[in-house]
Enzyme design. Structure first.
Site, PDB file in Angstrom:
ATOM      1  N   GLU A   1       0.887  -1.169   0.000  1.00 38.34           N
ATOM      2  CA  GLU A   1       0.000   0.000   0.000  1.00 38.34           C
ATOM      3  C   GLU A   1       0.917   1.208   0.000  1.00 38.34           C
ATOM      4  O   GLU A   1       1.537   1.538   1.017  1.00 38.34           O
ATOM      5  CB  GLU A   1      -0.921  -0.018   1.216  1.00 38.34           C
ATOM      6  CG  GLU A   1      -2.055   0.990   1.119  1.00 38.34           C
ATOM      7  CD  GLU A   1      -1.727   2.314   1.788  1.00 38.34           C
ATOM      8  OE1 GLU A   1      -1.383   3.269   1.041  1.00 38.34           O
ATOM      9  OE2 GLU A   1      -1.800   2.402   3.010  1.00 38.34           O
TER      10      GLU A   1
ATOM     11  N   CYS B   1      -2.236   9.120   3.520  1.00 42.57           N
ATOM     12  CA  CYS B   1      -2.062   8.683   2.134  1.00 42.57           C
ATOM     13  C   CYS B   1      -3.293   8.970   1.285  1.00 42.57           C
ATOM     14  O   CYS B   1      -3.201   9.063   0.065  1.00 42.57           O
ATOM     15  CB  CYS B   1      -1.707   7.200   2.080  1.00 42.57           C
ATOM     16  SG  CYS B   1      -2.863   6.145   2.956  1.00 42.57           S
TER      17      CYS B   1
END
Length: 487
Positions: free
Chosen positions: A257, A291
């Site tokens: 990720e 993020c």
């Protein structure tokens, strides 16, 4: 685990290695943790020795051999116990997050509670980790089963130290794997407190190890070891590529990720002030160090001026302060290098014609605080339009229509999250389907929780965490064919 130096009324927990259920602190420090609020040193981080790596790997193998055979129902019960302990200790774990990271204490506590939901979800999902029977000719029977992949090496980020670690520990341990986790150097104590929850819930010896050290040393020792069978990282694109290359040496699967640069597409039919109010909360939460933080505002020119004006006004009213400061809404950046990055990105944008609508400068001279910043009229060639700021900078650009916005949004090599604001259902559906990213939110700023998959497209990652797919990366398929005759 004992406590050491006090700070802001809270004591910073001692950071230690966890190997074979033993906490080990008597190692030379590989670095020291610094408080981003006031730049004081919180404490040392013991670095693993060569012997520590060998012991951790051996323990992970023994732990896997035990844990993989534990019935799913008992694994599920343990995960539920861990989740309950985390919620009970939220007021103990949250201050450690705030000391290390700087985020407001309420946000830190919410992170702990959110992380516990991953444990509860995976506890139920592992009971649905079904195999299947493949129809074939009698007396042959063909089965497909899902088995744990083996010991996992997990690497977690500093921005959500408990949430990211919780996802990885939850999915891997639910699947029946053992784990060696390497926390981010800035936030090690948070992960140690999380690991203690697993131990206190009764996790068998050797299933979980916590290792600290130089990132390059830890990644090479773990990933290149034949003991480790799978690697998972939440981090930057560059680090993800580096670890993936190491994993390829052993043909090991990865779950990555990685970074994003989330576009926000704002149509002409919205109330610009209402969207701006949402944008203030969505953009500047955790000082933009998420993020999924919205980081490119592509606004229809008909509502552009009104949106930018309201956005800048709202951002200018946010209270900047330390995580323990009453009423503080925007905390510090994690280190001084992030201040330098903010200055560079703002300076480049202004040099290319952008206008600072609010902010654009460091706040104070102690601690790493940066003013919530709205940049107007940012040209497409500005660095901030292509480099994820990972800080409190919101670049805004007018567009002629949503086709132009979509083209700009997709013209980048990362695709983690995206946001759409429009009252037209057809437009919302089209943009949601054509945005090249792992998650899209329409008319709100949010990201998937435990019950939905989370991951990126393109260079934003490989695989997903959460949802019904949460255990997929930590398991492998095995086909068993059985001819049921006497031979």
């Amino acid at each position: 685990m004992t406590d050491t130096a006090p700070s802001h009324g809270y004591r910073y927990p001692e950071v230690a290695l966890l190997i074979d259920d033993e906490w080990i602190a008597d190692r030379p420090a590989c670095h020291h943790v610094q408080n981003p609020d006031d730049e004081t040193i919180l404490g040392p981080v013991p670095g693993a020795t060569d012997d520590d790596f060998d012991r951790a790997l051996a323990a992970a193998q023994r732990g896997f051999d035990i844990w993989r055979k534990v019935p799913p129902q008992k694994r599920a019960d343990l995960l539920h116990r861990v989740a309950a302990i985390m919620r009970e200790r939220a007021d103990e774990i949250a201050p450690a997050i705030t000391l290390e990271h700087g985020k407001p204490l309420a946000d830190a506590r919410a992170e702990v509670v959110r992380s516990s939901s991953f444990l509860d979800w995976d506890a139920e999902q592992l009971l649905r980790n079904y195999g299947r029977v493949v129809p074939t000719e009698h007396p042959n029977y063909q089965f497909v089963v899902r088995e744990p992949v083996g010991p996992v090496a997990a690497f977690t980020p500093w921005n959500v130290p408990v949430s990211a670690a919780g996802r990885k520990l939850s999915g891997s341990i639910a699947a029946g794997c053992s784990v060696i986790i390497k926390p981010a150097s800035q936030t090690p104590a948070s992960t140690c407190l999380l690991a203690q929850c697993f131990l206190d819930a009764g996790l068998p010896k050797g299933v979980l190890q916590v290792i600290h050290g130089r990132s390059s040393q830890v990644s090479e020792r773990l990933i290149l070891s034949p003991v480790i069978k799978m690697i998972t990282l939440t981090g930057s694109v560059d680090v993800g590529k580096q670890l993936t290359r190491l994993a390829a040496e052993g043909v090991k699967p990865v779950l990555m990720e990685l970074g994003g640069h989330a576009p926000v597409l704002i149509g002409e039919d919205v109330d610009p002030a209402a969207v701006a109010a949402l944008a203030v909360g969505g953009k500047f939460r955790m000082a933009g160090q998420l993020c999924v933080s919205p980081s490119r505002f592509l606004v229809h020119r008909k509502v552009y001026d009104d949106f930018v004006g309201a956005f800048a006004e709202g951002a200018s009213k946010l209270k900047v302060g330390g995580g323990f400061t009453k009423g503080a809404e925007v905390g510090p950046l994690v280190n001084e290098r992030r201040i330098e990055t903010m200055d560079r990105l703002v300076g480049d944008a202004v040099k290319r014609g952008a206008r600072i609508a609010t902010g654009g400068e460091r706040v104070g001279n102690r601690g790493w605080f940066y003013a919530p910043t709205v940049l107007a009229d940012v040209p497409l060639d500005a660095e901030v339009m292509h480099e994820e700021p990972f800080g409190p900078i919101a670049p805004c650009m007018p567009v002629a229509d949503m086709d132009e916005a979509l083209s700009i949004a997709n013209d980048i090599e990362v695709g983690l999250a995206g946001y759409v604001f429009t009252n037209d259902v057809e437009t919302a559906d089209r943009l949601s389907n054509e945005l090249q990213c792992g998650s899209v939110a329409v008319n709100l700023f949010t990201s998937p929780g435990a019950d939905a998959p989370f991951g990126g497209h393109k260079e934003s990652g490989i695989g997903v965490e959460g949802g019904m797919e949460s255990l997929d990366s930590y398991t492998v398929s095995k086909t068993i064919t059985h001819r049921r005759v006497r031979i």
